[in-house]
Design a protein around this motif. Structure first.
Motif, mmCIF file in Angstrom:
data_model
loop_
_atom_site.group_PDB
_atom_site.id
_atom_site.type_symbol
_atom_site.label_atom_id
_atom_site.label_comp_id
_atom_site.label_asym_id
_atom_site.label_seq_id
_atom_site.Cartn_x
_atom_site.Cartn_y
_atom_site.Cartn_z
ATOM 1 N N GLN A 94 0.965 -1.049 -0.041
ATOM 2 C CA GLN A 94 0.366 0.055 0.035
ATOM 3 C C GLN A 94 0.951 0.930 0.118
ATOM 4 O O GLN A 94 0.376 2.190 -0.635
ATOM 5 N N PHE A 95 1.822 1.003 1.211
ATOM 6 C CA PHE A 95 2.658 2.219 0.764
ATOM 7 C C PHE A 95 3.660 2.799 -0.787
ATOM 8 O O PHE A 95 3.318 3.375 -1.231
ATOM 9 N N LEU A 96 4.112 1.153 -1.069
ATOM 10 C CA LEU A 96 3.915 1.431 -3.088
ATOM 11 C C LEU A 96 3.196 2.459 -3.892
ATOM 12 O O LEU A 96 3.072 3.444 -4.919
ATOM 13 N N ARG A 97 1.827 1.797 -3.578
ATOM 14 C CA ARG A 97 0.422 2.132 -3.869
ATOM 15 C C ARG A 97 0.218 3.175 -3.808
ATOM 16 O O ARG A 97 0.398 4.278 -5.679
ATOM 17 N N TRP A 98 0.111 3.929 -3.307
ATOM 18 C CA TRP A 98 -0.266 5.310 -2.807
ATOM 19 C C TRP A 98 0.484 6.377 -3.545
ATOM 20 O O TRP A 98 0.942 7.334 -3.436
ATOM 21 N N ILE A 102 -0.192 9.525 -6.410
ATOM 22 C CA ILE A 102 -0.402 10.951 -6.353
ATOM 23 C C ILE A 102 0.482 11.084 -7.256
ATOM 24 O O ILE A 102 -0.078 12.539 -7.847
ATOM 25 N N PRO A 103 1.359 10.869 -7.575
ATOM 26 C CA PRO A 103 2.370 12.197 -9.145
ATOM 27 C C PRO A 103 1.338 11.608 -10.122
ATOM 28 O O PRO A 103 1.080 11.817 -11.429
ATOM 29 N N ALA A 104 0.996 10.365 -10.378
ATOM 30 C CA ALA A 104 -0.022 9.328 -11.191
ATOM 31 C C ALA A 104 -1.463 10.234 -11.799
ATOM 32 O O ALA A 104 -1.109 10.806 -12.727
ATOM 33 N N ALA A 105 -1.619 10.045 -10.652
ATOM 34 C CA ALA A 105 -3.313 11.270 -10.840
ATOM 35 C C ALA A 105 -3.362 11.901 -9.984
ATOM 36 O O ALA A 105 -4.017 12.897 -10.736
ATOM 37 N N ILE A 106 -2.218 12.697 -9.539
ATOM 38 C CA ILE A 106 -2.684 14.280 -8.784
ATOM 39 C C ILE A 106 -1.644 15.146 -8.964
ATOM 40 O O ILE A 106 -2.080 15.631 -10.311
ATOM 41 N N ALA A 139 -9.858 16.338 -6.880
ATOM 42 C CA ALA A 139 -10.614 16.327 -5.368
ATOM 43 C C ALA A 139 -11.671 14.998 -5.971
ATOM 44 O O ALA A 139 -11.276 14.490 -4.376
ATOM 45 N N GLU A 140 -11.744 14.774 -7.085
ATOM 46 C CA GLU A 140 -12.434 12.709 -7.014
ATOM 47 C C GLU A 140 -10.727 11.882 -6.663
ATOM 48 O O GLU A 140 -11.071 10.821 -5.984
ATOM 49 N N CYS A 141 -10.094 12.228 -7.533
ATOM 50 C CA CYS A 141 -8.963 11.164 -6.911
ATOM 51 C C CYS A 141 -8.719 11.277 -5.548
ATOM 52 O O CYS A 141 -8.262 10.465 -4.526
ATOM 53 N N TRP A 142 -8.722 12.734 -4.662
ATOM 54 C CA TRP A 142 -8.608 12.657 -3.286
ATOM 55 C C TRP A 142 -9.306 11.906 -2.269
ATOM 56 O O TRP A 142 -8.925 11.083 -1.712
#
Length: 218
Positions: A94-98, A102-106, A139-142
């Motif tokens: 989950q650490f690697l996932r998030w 953050i950089p990919a989606a936001i 906002a949707e991604c957060w």
């Protein structure tokens, strides 16, 4: 054996600088405000061909770009700081996932937001629509991250990681913290804990003052 960070106030270099501060490693910042002008972006070109901050030059002379990559590398290079779950830790996936999310989606959307003309030219109506849609997407991604995490004191539980530093900085950007708290209230509580870390108070005041547009609503 000093690190060099190419960065700017309030930019993606701030979580890198925060991590180095917590690690206790000597570093200096070369200020290049790429969001200010074409001339500043040209100054960054020798360090990153995309002319973006941050870039880290290691004591060994290697240059690393991309904020997430730098944070991951620093956490691995300085395991004693405890800023990442190690390989084999049940939190590692989950650490690697998030850290990737953050950089990919936001974060990537700010390349568009900073200069909408890069994609839609000089049409004011089109630029306004880009502004509206990217704010909604951020906002949707957060909100998506909020719905799929179970924070404790920090995102992954009781231990601070570079993920918390990353989230605390990026969530300061538009649509700003008020909207972030609306769509991700539990993550918002984590961000406020990161803001309040005693060991970073002097750092935050210098590198990303949390006032004005960036003030966290009560």
């Amino acid at each position: 054996m000093t690190y060099v960070v190419y960065g700017a106030l309030g930019s993606g270099s701030v979580p890198v600088e925060a991590a180095l501060t917590l690690i206790g490693a000597p570093y200096r910042v070369e200020e290049i405000v790429t969001y200010a002008s074409e001339a500043e972006r040209a100054r960054m070109a020798p360090h990153n061909p995309l002319r973006q901050v941050p870039a880290l030059v290691t004591p060994g002379g290697e240059t690393i770009t991309e904020s997430a990559a730098i944070l991951l590398w620093l956490a691995e290079r300085h395991p004693g700081a405890g800023l990442a779950p190690p390989p084999g830790d049940p939190r590692r996936g989950q650490f690697l996932r998030w850290m990737t999310f953050i950089p990919a989606a936001i974060y990537s959307l700010y390349w568009v937001r900073d200069e909408p003309s890069r994609l839609v030219g000089d049409d004011p109506a089109a630029q306004a629509e880009v502004d509206r849609r990217t704010l909604a997407r951020i906002a949707e991604c957060w909100g998506a991250m909020e719905s799929q995490t179970d924070p404790g004191r920090f995102v992954l539980g009781d231990d601070l990681t570079v993920l918390d530093l990353y989230m605390a900085v990026v969530s300061r950007w538009r649509p700003l913290r008020r909207r972030f708290h609306e769509v991700a209230p539990r993550l918002g509580r984590v961000a406020r804990r990161v803001d309040a870390l005693p060991e970073l108070q002097e750092f935050w005041a210098k590198r990303f003052p949390f006032d004005g547009d960036y003030a966290d609503p009560g």
